[in-house]
Design an enzyme around this catalytic site. Structure first.
Site, short mmCIF file in Angstrom:
data_model
loop_
_atom_site.label_atom_id
_atom_site.label_comp_id
_atom_site.label_asym_id
_atom_site.label_seq_id
_atom_site.Cartn_x
_atom_site.Cartn_y
_atom_site.Cartn_z
N TYR A 230 -1.96 -1.55 11.15
CA TYR A 230 -2.54 -1.85 9.35
C TYR A 230 -1.28 -1.94 8.44
O TYR A 230 -0.36 -2.49 7.51
CB TYR A 230 -3.50 -1.14 9.37
N SER B 128 0.87 -0.77 0.25
CA SER B 128 0.23 0.07 0.30
C SER B 128 0.96 1.59 -0.35
O SER B 128 2.11 1.22 0.83
CB SER B 128 -1.04 0.12 1.29
N LYS C 63 1.63 -3.93 6.33
CA LYS C 63 1.98 -3.79 5.07
C LYS C 63 3.82 -3.37 4.92
O LYS C 63 4.38 -4.17 4.55
CB LYS C 63 1.91 -2.89 3.95
P1 NAD Z 1 -10.86 -7.61 0.62
O1 NAD Z 1 -11.07 -6.84 2.52
O2 NAD Z 1 -11.68 -7.26 0.09
O3 NAD Z 1 -10.23 -8.75 0.83
C1 NAD Z 1 -9.13 -9.11 1.43
C2 NAD Z 1 -10.19 -10.93 1.50
O4 NAD Z 1 -8.99 -11.75 2.15
C3 NAD Z 1 -11.36 -11.01 1.94
O5 NAD Z 1 -11.88 -12.06 1.19
C4 NAD Z 1 -11.15 -12.00 3.32
O6 NAD Z 1 -12.02 -13.02 3.18
C5 NAD Z 1 -9.79 -12.83 3.13
N1 NAD Z 1 -8.70 -13.01 4.43
C6 NAD Z 1 -8.65 -12.21 5.51
N2 NAD Z 1 -7.52 -12.25 6.47
C7 NAD Z 1 -7.20 -13.94 5.26
C8 NAD Z 1 -6.73 -14.95 5.82
N3 NAD Z 1 -6.74 -15.70 7.17
N4 NAD Z 1 -7.18 -16.50 5.31
C9 NAD Z 1 -7.78 -16.03 4.09
N5 NAD Z 1 -8.41 -14.98 3.82
C10 NAD Z 1 -8.33 -14.21 4.63
O7 NAD Z 1 -9.73 -6.84 1.03
P2 NAD Z 1 -9.55 -5.96 -0.93
O8 NAD Z 1 -10.12 -4.49 -1.09
O9 NAD Z 1 -9.22 -6.52 -1.45
O10 NAD Z 1 -7.57 -5.26 -0.08
C11 NAD Z 1 -6.54 -6.96 -0.69
C12 NAD Z 1 -5.61 -6.51 -0.64
O11 NAD Z 1 -5.25 -5.44 -0.61
C13 NAD Z 1 -5.02 -6.29 1.52
O12 NAD Z 1 -4.38 -7.24 1.37
C14 NAD Z 1 -5.36 -4.96 1.60
O13 NAD Z 1 -4.54 -4.49 2.82
C15 NAD Z 1 -4.36 -4.92 0.39
N6 NAD Z 1 -5.08 -3.67 0.01
C16 NAD Z 1 -6.25 -2.58 -0.31
C17 NAD Z 1 -6.00 -0.96 -0.18
C18 NAD Z 1 -8.07 -0.83 -0.84
O14 NAD Z 1 -8.25 -0.03 -0.48
N7 NAD Z 1 -8.54 -1.25 -0.87
C19 NAD Z 1 -4.88 -0.15 -1.02
C20 NAD Z 1 -3.64 -0.89 0.03
C21 NAD Z 1 -3.82 -2.15 -0.06
#
Ligand code: NAD
Ligand code: UDP
Length: 338
Positions: free
Chosen positions: A149, A124, A153
């Site tokens: 959080y 991120s 990362k």
């Molecule tokens: P999201 O919560 O929609 O997707 C994450 C998925 O991981 C979910 O489906 C959840 O059920 C699954 N999950 C969580 N912990 C788990 C575990 N221990 N075992 C198996 N599955 C697990 O989030 P997103 O927005 O799709 O983000 C995806 C990734 O991108 C994350 O790592 C997030 O930190 C990173 N990210 C997101 C953003 C944002 O703004 N959405 C920005 C920067 C980074």
């Protein structure tokens, strides 16, 4: 090519799976469904012409994960699984470190034991911290992160870099996302947060459908053109396409690669409100509130490195992001069905 996608049923993961399958990649999803509905799997299926396998499994379940690697022929991994709510991480730090950091350690160990050494990681822009000046480039110092959080990362980036130093037959790509918004054009897949949304776009769309009365704008006294915070919003489908390029990169040879995935353009909170009103025809009432703790004035990427080395750049503009977010929200006022 067969790619295991952790967190593949979530917001960014589901859009990425559609683009991977469309690009001819075989996908195996691993998700514990802690932050998404199982029906998102059906929505992915409905959009692609090819079947794929999914497993309900926690990435911290070493035995479960190992049996998936033994059963499927996995070439590489895209690792989305993680908890992502900044404010929740402040009062549940142990859960965040366990899920995100420990989960990644288990995943990496299982990958190594099964001879799979190629991974794309969801990092991120938060790793750039409070002190770097935008546009942010990959060579800037990272670390000064203000919440658990963000620290997960940063720590995972460090772990992956140390892993590469210890064994340079790994191929590792760290993707630093800016602010993903938007939804699939079909209106059948999008962001479905639990409870009150923390992020700007899902809050705006919930105001637009009447679930929330007005938007709180967190501060209008920043050093930005209109005083509200400026961010680099990127369409989730552009982000997904960036992963297709990243996976091709790690398949091509070992190395450690770091890329920003953003548009390089900054929009203020009020710019986004205006663009959304134009795209949806719905007025968004808002009230100016205090600054939110930990927020910075301006954050946008220099996306040039991803273009030079991956041949990737974001194509979809803020209007399209707003139109697609609105199509998803208005067609699915309660998000994915249970
Ligand atoms: P999201 O919560 O929609 O997707 C994450 C998925 O991981 C979910 O489906 C959840 O059920 C699954 N999950 C969580 N912990 C788990 C575990 N221990 N075992 C198996 N599955 C697990 O989030 P997103 O927005 O799709 O983000 C995806 C990734 O991108 C994350 O790592 C997030 O930190 C990173 N990210 C997101 C953003 C944002 O703004 N959405 C920005 C920067 C980074
Ligand atoms: N924001 C806001 N009201 C909200 C949510 C967000 O004014 O209800 C602002 C926030 O202060 C920031 C921008 O919108 O300037 C983007 O915030 P978001 O939480 O979506 O992403 P961040 O960049 O903080 O990860």
């Amino acid at each position: 090519m067969s790619v295991l996608v952790t967190g593949g049923a979530g917001y960014i993961g589901s859009h990425t799976c559609v683009e991977l399958i469309n690009a001819g990649v075989d996908v195996v999803i691993v998700d514990n469904f802690c932050n998404c509905k199982k029906s998102s799997i059906n929505r992915i299926r409905a959009l692609v012409n090819k079947d794929f396998t999914y497993y309900e499994c926690d990435i911290r379940d070493k035995k479960g994960l190992d049996s998936i690697f033994k059963k499927e022929k996995i070439d590489s991994v895209i690792h989305f699984a993680g908890l992502k709510a900044v404010d929740e991480s402040v009062y549940k730090p142990l859960e965040y470190f366990d899920n995100n950091v420990n989960g990644t350690l288990v995943l990496l160990d299982v990958m190594r034991n099964n001879g799979c050494k190629k991974i794309v990681f969801s990092s991120s822009a938060t790793v750039y911290g409070m002190n770097n000046i935008s546009p942010l480039t990959e060579d800037m110092q990272v670390g000064g992160v203000t919440n658990p959080y963000g620290r997960t990362k940063f720590m995972i980036e460090c772990i992956l870099q140390d892993l590469y130093v210890s064994d340079n037959s790994w191929s590792i790509c760290l993707l630093r996302y800016f602010n993903p918004i938007g939804a699939h054009k079909s209106g059948t897949m999008g962001e479905d947060p639990n409870g009150i949304p923390n992020n700007l776009m899902p809050y705006i769309t919930q105001v637009a459908i009447g679930k929330r009365e007005y938007l709180n704008v967190w501060g209008d006294d920043y050093d930005t053109p209109d005083g509200t915070g400026v961010r680099d919003y990127i369409h989730v489908v552009d982000l997904a396409l960036g992963h297709v390029k990243a996976v091709q990169k790690i398949e091509a040879g070992s190395g450690l690669y770091i890329y920003n995935l953003g548009t390089g353009k900054g929009y203020s909170v009020l710019d986004v409100v205006k663009a959304f009103e134009k795209a949806s025809g719905v007025k968004i009432p808002y009230k100016i509130g205090p600054r939110r703790a930990g927020d910075i004035a301006t954050c946008y990427s220099d996306p040039g490195k991803a273009y030079r080395e991956l041949g990737w750049k974001a194509e979809r503009d803020i209007e399209e992001m707003c139109e697609d977010s609105w199509r998803w929200q208005s067609q699915n006022p309660n998000g994915y069905p249970d």
